[in-house]
Design an enzyme around this catalytic site. Sequence first.
Site, PDB file in Angstrom:
ATOM      1  N   ASP A  81       1.097  -0.952  -0.122  1.00 41.09           N
ATOM      2  CA  ASP A  81       0.191   0.301   0.225  1.00 41.09           C
ATOM      3  C   ASP A  81       0.729   1.106   0.811  1.00 41.09           C
ATOM      4  O   ASP A  81       2.344   0.959   0.972  1.00 41.09           O
ATOM      5  CB  ASP A  81      -0.388   0.166   1.495  1.00 41.09           C
ATOM      6  CG  ASP A  81      -0.185   0.248   2.630  1.00 41.09           C
ATOM      7  OD1 ASP A  81       1.028  -1.083   2.721  1.00 41.09           O
ATOM      8  OD2 ASP A  81      -0.503   0.713   3.605  1.00 41.09           O
ATOM      9  N   GLU A 139      -1.102  -1.821   5.466  1.00 43.91           N
ATOM     10  CA  GLU A 139       0.334  -1.888   6.580  1.00 43.91           C
ATOM     11  C   GLU A 139       0.336  -0.012   7.535  1.00 43.91           C
ATOM     12  O   GLU A 139       0.021  -0.906   8.094  1.00 43.91           O
ATOM     13  CB  GLU A 139       2.227  -1.846   5.688  1.00 43.91           C
ATOM     14  CG  GLU A 139       2.506  -1.871   7.428  1.00 43.91           C
ATOM     15  CD  GLU A 139       3.209  -0.874   7.469  1.00 43.91           C
ATOM     16  OE1 GLU A 139       3.564  -0.843   9.178  1.00 43.91           O
ATOM     17  OE2 GLU A 139       3.210  -0.091   7.332  1.00 43.91           O
TER      18      GLU A 139
END
Length: 395
Positions: A81, A139
């Site tokens: 991400d 995350e």
Amino acid sequence: MRSQLMEMLESRKDEIIEIRRHLHENPELSFKEEKTSQYILDFYKDKDVEVQSNVGNGYGIVVTIKGGKPGKNIGLRADFDALPIVEETDVPFKSKNEGVMHACGHDGHTAYLLVLADCLIQLKDEIPGTIKIIHQHAEEVPPGGAKSIVESGVLDDLDHVFGIHILPIGPAGMVGYHAGYTFNGRAYMKLKIQGRGGHGSSPHLANDAIVAGAHFVTAAQTIISRRLSPFDIGVITIGSFDGKGTFNVIKDSVELEGDIRYMTVETKEKIEKEVKRISKGIEEEFGVTCELTYENDYPPLYNDPELTEQVAEILKNANDPAIKEVKESPAMSPSEDFAYYAEKFPSCFFFIGCTPKGEKDPYFNHHPKFDIDEDSLLVAAKAVGHVVCGFYGIE
């Protein structure tokens, strides 16, 4: 097999960089990584592996590489991400998604692991065990993706999990490690203080929420300075104090938000207890009401000391020209949801230096000008490859 794996990785260095640049140009925020996830799934299409998608609470992917011989099972994890940051780097592969940037290096994590996984798939008959490749979403934003992937049960048969983070703490070729508590845990707090508004000329007829809130900000810092041992690590940051009003009006209510960091579970529990105690005390002292929201996010990341020492020895003895230095590094103050894997399995999360060439004061992760020396991506791939081979006793 080890020399063959390293040769394969070296021959695909340009591909790793190409993948990283594609991902860098097309970043997606946590829990919204639909296209990134599809890109990863397309990479594994027609490969002789089991692929599980939408694992956990988002776009997580787990790829199972079954070795040709019996043995232990390990996981290799990379996150994918990006962050809500407007990119300020001057690179030809700058983010095409305005306000979104791979400012933490997750593009590089994914790129190295895709190619390493593909090489391991081709050599899987020589692997004595099973390797699960964990492509993890989200995350950056609690509750994160790791916790849900662990709770899904797809990793229950693992013995250990390994992961890396590229950090500008040294040049490409430097690998750092730290045993024990390695990354801070974190918590989020929001406190709404309800007083009684009134006219600035008549404070005796009101109950000033700003005064109570200001006292909380000051008192909360005494938790760190007076409640924790000088040898414990803890930080309380009140990042938002929403008390804007009119200069001659006593504020009816205020709302505060804070970020809390700690290095051990014991410190976590002590800080939470003290924040709640101070909140209750302010109610009594100022005659206000306090609505406290306190949420524990990522736990402290604990690297298994024995496994970490094994990783360090494997890398020190790798005799690989790409790995120029392996050294013990200090613990890090940020947080990492790899901690959830480390809670369940003895694990090791280590660091790959990525300081851009010629930079003496590099921009750190999460900065809009964050950039890396792309040579670090091959170092990451080879370092993790050496760990896999060394763990399995493959030469």
